[in-house]
Enzyme design. Structure first.
Site, PDB file in Angstrom:
ATOM      1  CB  ALA A   1     -44.552   5.786   4.371  1.00  0.00           C
ATOM      2  CB  THR A   2     -45.060   6.196   9.944  1.00  0.00           C
ATOM      3  OG1 THR A   2     -46.396   6.159   9.457  1.00  0.00           O
ATOM      4  CG2 THR A   2     -44.997   7.020  11.223  1.00  0.00           C
TER       5      THR A   2
ATOM      6  CG  ASN B   1     -53.079  10.739   2.730  1.00  0.00           C
ATOM      7  OD1 ASN B   1     -52.433  11.772   2.528  1.00  0.00           O
ATOM      8  ND2 ASN B   1     -53.670  10.509   3.882  1.00  0.00           N
TER       9      ASN B   1
ATOM     10  CD  GLN C   1     -52.078   6.888  -0.506  1.00  0.00           C
ATOM     11  OE1 GLN C   1     -52.555   6.266  -1.452  1.00  0.00           O
ATOM     12  NE2 GLN C   1     -52.371   6.583   0.752  1.00  0.00           N
TER      13      GLN C   1
ATOM     14  CB  SER D   1     -45.870   2.832   2.550  1.00  0.00           C
ATOM     15  OG  SER D   1     -46.584   1.892   3.318  1.00  0.00           O
TER      16      SER D   1
ATOM     17  CG  HIS E   1     -49.514  -0.798   4.283  1.00  0.00           C
ATOM     18  ND1 HIS E   1     -50.784  -0.277   4.425  1.00  0.00           N
ATOM     19  CD2 HIS E   1     -48.698   0.046   4.930  1.00  0.00           C
ATOM     20  CE1 HIS E   1     -50.721   0.843   5.139  1.00  0.00           C
ATOM     21  NE2 HIS E   1     -49.461   1.060   5.460  1.00  0.00           N
TER      22      HIS E   1
ATOM     23  CB  THR F   1     -32.507  -8.187  12.851  1.00  0.00           C
ATOM     24  OG1 THR F   1     -31.537  -8.334  13.883  1.00  0.00           O
ATOM     25  CG2 THR F   1     -32.483  -9.397  11.925  1.00  0.00           C
TER      26      THR F   1
ATOM     27  CB  CYS G   1     -54.161   8.329  10.371  1.00  0.00           C
ATOM     28  SG  CYS G   1     -53.373   7.565   8.976  1.00  0.00           S
TER      29      CYS G   1
HETATM   30  C1  PLP Z   1     -49.969   5.460   4.449  1.00  0.00           C
HETATM   31  C2  PLP Z   1     -49.203   6.707   4.375  1.00  0.00           C
HETATM   32  C3  PLP Z   1     -48.132   6.968   5.242  1.00  0.00           C
HETATM   33  C4  PLP Z   1     -47.750   6.009   6.339  1.00  0.00           C
HETATM   34  O1  PLP Z   1     -47.242   4.828   5.825  1.00  0.00           O
HETATM   35  P1  PLP Z   1     -47.038   3.543   6.774  1.00  0.00           P
HETATM   36  O2  PLP Z   1     -46.246   2.615   5.934  1.00  0.00           O
HETATM   37  O3  PLP Z   1     -48.436   3.031   7.049  1.00  0.00           O
HETATM   38  O4  PLP Z   1     -46.344   3.993   7.986  1.00  0.00           O
HETATM   39  C5  PLP Z   1     -47.438   8.133   5.080  1.00  0.00           C
HETATM   40  N1  PLP Z   1     -47.760   9.018   4.130  1.00  0.00           N
HETATM   41  C6  PLP Z   1     -48.791   8.818   3.282  1.00  0.00           C
HETATM   42  C7  PLP Z   1     -49.081   9.825   2.232  1.00  0.00           C
HETATM   43  C8  PLP Z   1     -49.543   7.658   3.373  1.00  0.00           C
HETATM   44  O5  PLP Z   1     -50.560   7.470   2.540  1.00  0.00           O
END
Ligand code: PLP
Length: 382
Positions: free
Chosen positions: A73-74, A153, A181, A201, A203, A242, A327
C-alpha cells in the site's frame, strides 16, 4: 514466549490456506508471468490473472485489468498521489487530503508541496471523521485529487466513502482512498462508492508482506498517472518490474477468503472486541479513543488514565500491542491521528491500540484482559 497477538493493524499472520496456494509458485511453478512463450510463463500468467479476478471481485470492479500489482500500500499510495499529481499538473496543483492519513499519504503530499502543489489537510472531529461540508468548501478549480483514508489504522474510523465519492464525481475530481485497513475487512464497492483509485495491502488481510495493489478505474478517462518506475512496461506501463507471482497469488487467495468470511469475521470480532473493552472497564479505568459509530469491528484504541502506554506494553508482556501506529512507535512524537482528533499529549502517551484478528480466540481475550488488568494495577500502585 507465547504472546497473545493483538497488533493486527500493524500486520496479520499469514493464513495457512494462503501459504498453501503460494507454495507451488515458490517451487516448481517459477515462470516469469511476462514470458508467455512457454508453459512456465503461461502458468504464472494464468495465476496472476486469477488473482486479479479475485481482487476485482472483492471490490466489485468491472474489469480485472483495473488491478495494478505493486509492492504494497505504501507504493500504491505513492503511485496514486505522485503519479496523478505529476501527470496532471497542467490541469491543477491542488490536492485535498486529511490530517489522519497514513505516513505513505502524508509524506507523498509533503513531497508534492516541494514541487509546487498546494495541499489541504482536512481536520477531523473527536471521532476521527471529516466534515463533508468542509470537504465541499475546500474544492477549487485547481483541485485534481481527493485522497482520503478509508479506515484509519489507529482508531478504526471509517469515512463516508460513498458521499465523498459523490462529491468528487460531481466536481470532476479524482478520488483515491488508502484502503489498506478496509480492503477485506469491510465491504468496499467501487461502483457504489464511485472510487477511482484504491490502495490495497496484502499483509493486512492475512496475505504475505511486500505485495499490494492499486485499483485504477480505467473507465474514468480523465485519470492520468505518471509511473514511479520505468522498465519492461508491465502492468500496462503503470508499474514496470517482473511480477511477484507467489505474492500476487497469496494476495488473490487472501482476497477470496476475505470475501467469503468477511461478514462472519466482523460479527465475531466486534463481539470479542466489546468483551475485551467491557472486561477491562470492569476492573480498571479506561476510555475509548474515537468511538465513531462507523469503525472497524476489530479495533480498540484505549486511554488508560495515569498510566504510561510504553510502561504498560512492557509490563503486560503476555500481550503484543502497540502505542500509536507501528511506523511511528519508535519516535516519541505523539500520534498525529490522536492529536488531530483533539486529544492532548498526556492522553496520547497513555493510549494503546489493540487490533484483533481472524486467529484471535475467546480464550485469548479472557487471558489478555487478565494480563492487562494485572499490569495496569501494578503500574498504578508504583
Ligand atoms: C499498513 C498501511 C499502509 C502501508 O502498507 P504496506 O503494504 O505495509 O506498504 C498504508 N496505509 C495504511 C492505512 C496502512 O494501514
Amino acid at each position: 514466549m507465547n504472546q497473545i497477538y493483538l497488533d493486527n493493524h500493524a500486520t496479520t499472520q499469514l493464513d495457512p490456506r494462503v501459504l498453501e496456494a503460494m507454495l507451488p509458485y515458490l517451487k516448481e511453478k517459477f515462470g516469469n508471468a511476462s514470458s508467455i512463450d512457454h508453459n512456465y510463463g503461461n502458468e504464472s500468467a494464468q495465476a496472476v490473472k486469477k488473482a486479479r479476478e479475485q481482487i476485482a471481485s472483492l471490490i466489485n470492479a468491472k474489469d480485472p485489468e483495473d488491478i495494478i500489482f505493486t509492492s504494497g500500500a505504501t507504493e500504491s499510495d505513492n503511485l496514486a498521489i505522485l503519479g496523478i499529481a505529476r501527470a496532471m499538473k497542467k490541469k491543477g496543483n491542488h490536492i485535498i487530503t486529511t490530517q489522519i492519513e497514513h505516513k505513505a499519504v502524508l509524506e507523498s503530499c509533503h513531497k508534492l508541496e516541494t514541487e509546487g502543489f498546494e495541499i489541504t489537510f482536512l481536520p477531523v472531529d473527536r471521532n476521527g471523521r471529516i466534515n463533508l461540508n468542509e470537504l465541499k468548501k475546500s474544492i477549487k478549480k485547481e483541485t485534481i485529487l481527493i485522497t482520503i483514508i478509508a479506515a484509519n489504522n489507529e482508531v478504526g474510523t471509517i469515512q463516508e466513502l460513498k458521499e465523498i465519492g459523490e462529491i468528487a464525481r460531481i466536481n470532476n475530481v479524482i478520488f483515491h482512498t488508502d484502503a489498506a485497513q478496509a480492503f477485506g475487512h469491510i465491504n468496499l464497492d467501487v461502483r457504489d462508492m464511485k472510487t477511482d483509485l484504491i490502495s490495497i495491502s496484502s499483509h493486512k488481510i492475512y496475505g504475505p508482506k511486500g505485495v499490494g495493489a492499486l485499483y485504477v478505474n480505467q473507465e474514468n478517462l480523465s485519470i492520468k498517472i505518471e509511473p514511479l518506475f520505468y522498465g519492461g512496461g508491465q502492468e500496462m506501463g503503470y508499474r514496470s518490474g517482473t511480477l511477484n507471482t507467489p505474492g500476487i497469488v497469496g494476495l488473490g487467495k487472501a482476497a477470496e477468503i476475505a470475501k467469503k468470511e468477511m461478514i462472519e469475521t466482523q460479527k465475531r470480532l466486534s463481539n470479542l472486541r466489546d468483551k475485551l473493552c467491557i472486561g477491562l472497564k470492569k476492573e480498571i479505568e479506561v476510555e475509548i479513543n474515537g468511538e465513531s459509530p462507523k469503525r472497524l469491528a476489530h479495533n480498540l484504541n484505549l486511554y488508560f488514565p495515569g498510566i504510561e502506554a510504553k510502561a504498560l506494553i512492557n509490563e503486560a508482556k503476555g500481550v503484543a500491542m502497540s502505542a500509536g501506529s507501528a511506523c511511528t512507535s519508535k519516535e516519541v512524537k505523539p500520534s498525529h491521528v490522536l492529536t488531530a482528533m483533539g486529544f492532548d499529549n498526556d492522553r496520547i502517551h497513555s493510549s494503546i491500540r489493540l487490533g484483533l484478528g481472524r486467529f484471535t480466540t475467546e480464550e485469548e481475550i479472557r487471558l489478555a484482559i487478565k494480563e492487562i488488568v494485572r499490569a495496569a494495577i501494578k503500574l498504578k500502585s508504583i
